[in-house]
Design a protein around this motif. Structure first.
Motif, mmCIF file in Angstrom:
data_model
loop_
_atom_site.group_PDB
_atom_site.id
_atom_site.type_symbol
_atom_site.label_atom_id
_atom_site.label_comp_id
_atom_site.label_asym_id
_atom_site.label_seq_id
_atom_site.Cartn_x
_atom_site.Cartn_y
_atom_site.Cartn_z
ATOM 1 N N TYR A 17 0.791 -1.209 -0.451
ATOM 2 C CA TYR A 17 -0.183 -0.043 0.058
ATOM 3 C C TYR A 17 0.726 1.687 -0.589
ATOM 4 O O TYR A 17 0.754 2.682 -0.885
ATOM 5 C CB TYR A 17 -1.185 -0.284 1.613
ATOM 6 N N HIS A 18 1.539 1.505 0.991
ATOM 7 C CA HIS A 18 2.561 2.748 1.315
ATOM 8 C C HIS A 18 3.422 2.242 0.056
ATOM 9 O O HIS A 18 3.842 3.368 -0.471
ATOM 10 C CB HIS A 18 3.436 2.913 1.710
ATOM 11 N N LEU A 19 4.007 0.989 -0.314
ATOM 12 C CA LEU A 19 4.695 1.409 -2.011
ATOM 13 C C LEU A 19 4.347 2.182 -2.963
ATOM 14 O O LEU A 19 4.955 3.006 -4.137
ATOM 15 C CB LEU A 19 4.966 -0.220 -2.156
ATOM 16 N N SER A 20 3.115 2.158 -3.248
ATOM 17 C CA SER A 20 1.979 2.239 -4.161
ATOM 18 C C SER A 20 2.061 4.477 -4.032
ATOM 19 O O SER A 20 1.593 4.609 -5.109
ATOM 20 C CB SER A 20 1.041 1.524 -4.358
ATOM 21 N N MET A 68 -6.823 -3.796 -2.504
ATOM 22 C CA MET A 68 -5.540 -3.646 -3.095
ATOM 23 C C MET A 68 -5.260 -3.637 -4.658
ATOM 24 O O MET A 68 -4.753 -3.455 -5.716
ATOM 25 C CB MET A 68 -4.243 -4.912 -2.626
ATOM 26 N N ILE A 69 -6.112 -4.772 -5.555
ATOM 27 C CA ILE A 69 -6.277 -5.214 -6.579
ATOM 28 C C ILE A 69 -6.866 -3.723 -7.458
ATOM 29 O O ILE A 69 -6.304 -2.988 -8.289
ATOM 30 C CB ILE A 69 -6.782 -6.061 -7.183
ATOM 31 N N LEU A 70 -7.317 -2.881 -7.258
ATOM 32 C CA LEU A 70 -7.857 -1.884 -7.548
ATOM 33 C C LEU A 70 -7.331 -0.554 -7.499
ATOM 34 O O LEU A 70 -7.191 0.642 -7.864
ATOM 35 C CB LEU A 70 -9.503 -1.461 -7.619
ATOM 36 N N SER A 71 -6.305 -0.542 -6.376
ATOM 37 C CA SER A 71 -5.490 0.382 -5.903
ATOM 38 C C SER A 71 -4.566 -0.082 -7.110
ATOM 39 O O SER A 71 -3.839 1.094 -8.231
ATOM 40 C CB SER A 71 -4.487 0.259 -4.748
ATOM 41 N N PRO A 97 4.611 0.106 -8.933
ATOM 42 C CA PRO A 97 4.305 -0.240 -8.123
ATOM 43 C C PRO A 97 3.290 -1.289 -8.036
ATOM 44 O O PRO A 97 2.640 -1.911 -7.537
ATOM 45 C CB PRO A 97 4.201 0.787 -7.600
ATOM 46 N N GLY A 98 1.956 -0.880 -9.406
ATOM 47 C CA GLY A 98 0.993 -0.883 -9.171
ATOM 48 C C GLY A 98 0.554 -2.351 -9.666
ATOM 49 O O GLY A 98 -0.499 -2.659 -9.273
ATOM 50 N N ILE A 99 1.508 -3.247 -10.754
ATOM 51 C CA ILE A 99 1.720 -4.439 -10.856
ATOM 52 C C ILE A 99 2.138 -4.923 -9.616
ATOM 53 O O ILE A 99 0.888 -5.893 -9.084
ATOM 54 C CB ILE A 99 2.209 -4.558 -11.891
ATOM 55 N N GLY A 113 -2.564 -8.473 -3.970
ATOM 56 C CA GLY A 113 -3.874 -8.303 -3.680
ATOM 57 C C GLY A 113 -4.499 -10.564 -4.406
ATOM 58 O O GLY A 113 -5.666 -10.557 -3.817
ATOM 59 N N VAL A 114 -3.827 -10.114 -5.228
ATOM 60 C CA VAL A 114 -4.306 -12.029 -5.757
ATOM 61 C C VAL A 114 -3.686 -12.805 -4.716
ATOM 62 O O VAL A 114 -4.676 -13.774 -4.283
ATOM 63 C CB VAL A 114 -3.785 -12.013 -6.196
ATOM 64 N N ILE A 115 -2.743 -12.739 -3.846
ATOM 65 C CA ILE A 115 -1.996 -13.404 -2.456
ATOM 66 C C ILE A 115 -2.957 -13.274 -1.591
ATOM 67 O O ILE A 115 -3.084 -14.917 -0.830
ATOM 68 C CB ILE A 115 -1.061 -12.980 -2.393
#
Length: 494
Positions: free
Chosen positions: A35-38, A120-123, A212-214, A220-222
């Protein structure tokens, strides 16, 4: 019989419950790191979107006659670029602050695994969309503001969900230390985000957002595949948030049947049944300490997020580093934040004074910010030392309030066993803090054209106000250490 290998002995010495708790702690650490990375790339890319073009080598076939901003990215090529950066930051942070007050309510009522993974996926999608503006040659401020606002909304899924999940798995014992170490995900995410964005900022700044988005989308999948919300879901033993205490017997008011608790005890006096109904917003506000810590976090987060969004640009302008070097150097502030968060948790566990620990660090932080502005750029060793100290003192109280304090209040004795308040309480505290996070970078954008000194005076004033807001709680903690007891009325209904 042969003896077991040392490594196997170590593995088998931990129970099944311990391994699951470690797994959840590690998993949630990774999730909020992403989250913070993005969030971090925007602060690194700012110095690339508006540069001093006289120091940039221009292509031979480019006519730059009477064009002093040929190397800048429109619409940030104007003289009001700092104000535009402030607006951009505010779109994310205002949306984040507004969304946070609702996020906790949703988090109490929706499965955390679905809620967190979808956020997370939407972010990841919205973070990547900002970077795609580079490749699509988008120069509209409205586009970048819209993407930032939408990203701010979906990022509110993170904090209440991960804190609620950790709170479900861990009791109050050594919570400050455990969550102090765990909360280093904030600084680790900022550091990784700075380093990843710095790799691409000078060549193709769009990748500073896309990569970072990827990463957060994959996380999020994990999350969807592996997150376990509660110990009961895998037949593990739930932590004991409420234990009997031999001191201060529980008293009951015969007319209202309300319970009275001692402020010096951190646990309930008798075991009561678990409530299944989620707490209301107003009920969460009535928990003793929620309002004070929320307002304190407003000013503490104002300071922290101003550094988060403006420190690389400040270093580039004042110390004259290029964008990548300024971004790399700014990570030292987050390194100090890791140490400060752990230290704050350890001290508060040992002393039992969450408010006093926060207040002490805030008091020291104010003069340290003044010194950093005055002498912080006098040589690289001084810069490194001051960034580490400021990071520890600024982020220490912020980390303690958003983790151990939020978890303590979310499982407060006045809740009488209601385990579904944690996400709402966390959202209220962090949502109030996010108002400060929105105001700080905006004020920095408005004030910085008048001089960086004025920005630091604003940050020092915010630190002092944060300290003052905890004065009542500090007074009560000190009285407790001196042997006085204070009785607080519980709630008839939550």
């Amino acid at each position: 019989m042969r003896s077991l290998a040392p490594g196997i002995k170590l593995i088998t010495s931990f129970s099944r419950d311990s391994w699951y708790r470690f797994f959840i702690l590690l998993l949630t650490f990774v999730f909020y790191t992403t989250y913070h990375l993005s969030r971090k790339p925007i602060s690194i890319v700012k110095s690339q979107l508006h540069r001093n073009c006289s120091n940039v080598i221009h292509p031979a076939d480019l006519n730059i006659t009477d064009n002093d901003t040929w190397c800048d990215w429109a619409p940030f090529d104007q003289n009001n670029y700092r104000n535009l950066f402030g607006v951009l930051d505010n779109c994310f942070l205002v949306a984040y602050a507004i969304g946070m007050f609702f996020s906790g309510i949703f988090g109490e009522r929706l499965p955390l695994r679905y809620y967190l993974s979808s956020g997370m996926i939407l972010s990841g999608i919205f973070t990547a969309l900002f970077g795609l503006g580079f490749y699509w040659q988008i120069h509209s401020l409205w586009y970048y503001c819209l993407v930032q606002a939408l990203n701010g909304l979906v990022q509110t899924t993170g904090w209440p969900a991960v804190v609620a999940c950790v709170g479900n798995w861990f009791g109050k014992g050594k919570r400050g230390l455990i969550m102090g170490v765990w909360n280093s995900h904030t600084s680790v995410g900022n550091i990784l985000g700075s380093l990843i964005a710095g790799v691409y900022v000078s060549s193709a700044w769009g990748l500073s957002f896309i990569v970072p988005g990827i990463i957060i989308a994959v996380a999020g999948v994990i999350c969807f595949l592996f997150l376990v919300e509660k110990p009961e879901d895998v037949n593990c033993t739930p932590p004991q948030h409420h234990e009997s205490v031999e001191q201060e017997p529980l008293l009951r008011n015969s007319s209202s049947n309300e319970e009275i608790f001692s402020a010096n005890t951190s646990t309930a006096v008798e075991t009561v049944e678990d409530h299944t109904e989620a707490i209301s917003f107003c009920g969460a506000l009535r928990i003793p300490g929620v309002v004070e810590f929320s307002l304190c976090l407003l000013f503490a987060k104002l300071v922290s997020y101003t550094f988060l969004y403006w420190l690389p640009l400040y270093i580039a302008n004042v110390a004259h580093f290029d964008p990548k070097e300024a971004g790399d150097l700014s990570t030292l502030f987050d390194v100090g934040g890791i140490v400060g968060g752990i230290l704050a948790g350890l001290i508060s566990d040992y002393s039992g004074g969450r408010a006093t620990t926060c207040c002490a660090m805030l008091i020291i932080a104010a003069p340290m910010l003044f010194l950093y502005n005055k002498i912080g750029q006098n040589g690289l060793p001084t810069t490194i030392g001051m960034l580490l100290w400021c990071g520890a003192l600024v982020n220490g109280p912020y980390a303690l309030i958003t983790t151990a304090v939020s978890a303590d209040l979310g499982t407060h004795e006045c809740l009488r066993g209601n385990s579904r308040a944690l996400s709402t309480v966390t959202a209220i505290i962090d949502g109030t803090g996010s108002i400060g996070a929105a105001v700080g970078p905006l004020l920095a954008g408005l004030i910085s054209p008048t001089g960086w000194n004025n920005v630091f005076y604003m940050l020092i004033a915010a630190d002092v106000l944060a300290c003052l807001l905890l004065s009542r709680l500090v007074y009560k903690e000190v009285r407790g250490w001196c042997g006085y007891t204070t009785r607080l009325r519980g709630f008839k209904e939550i």
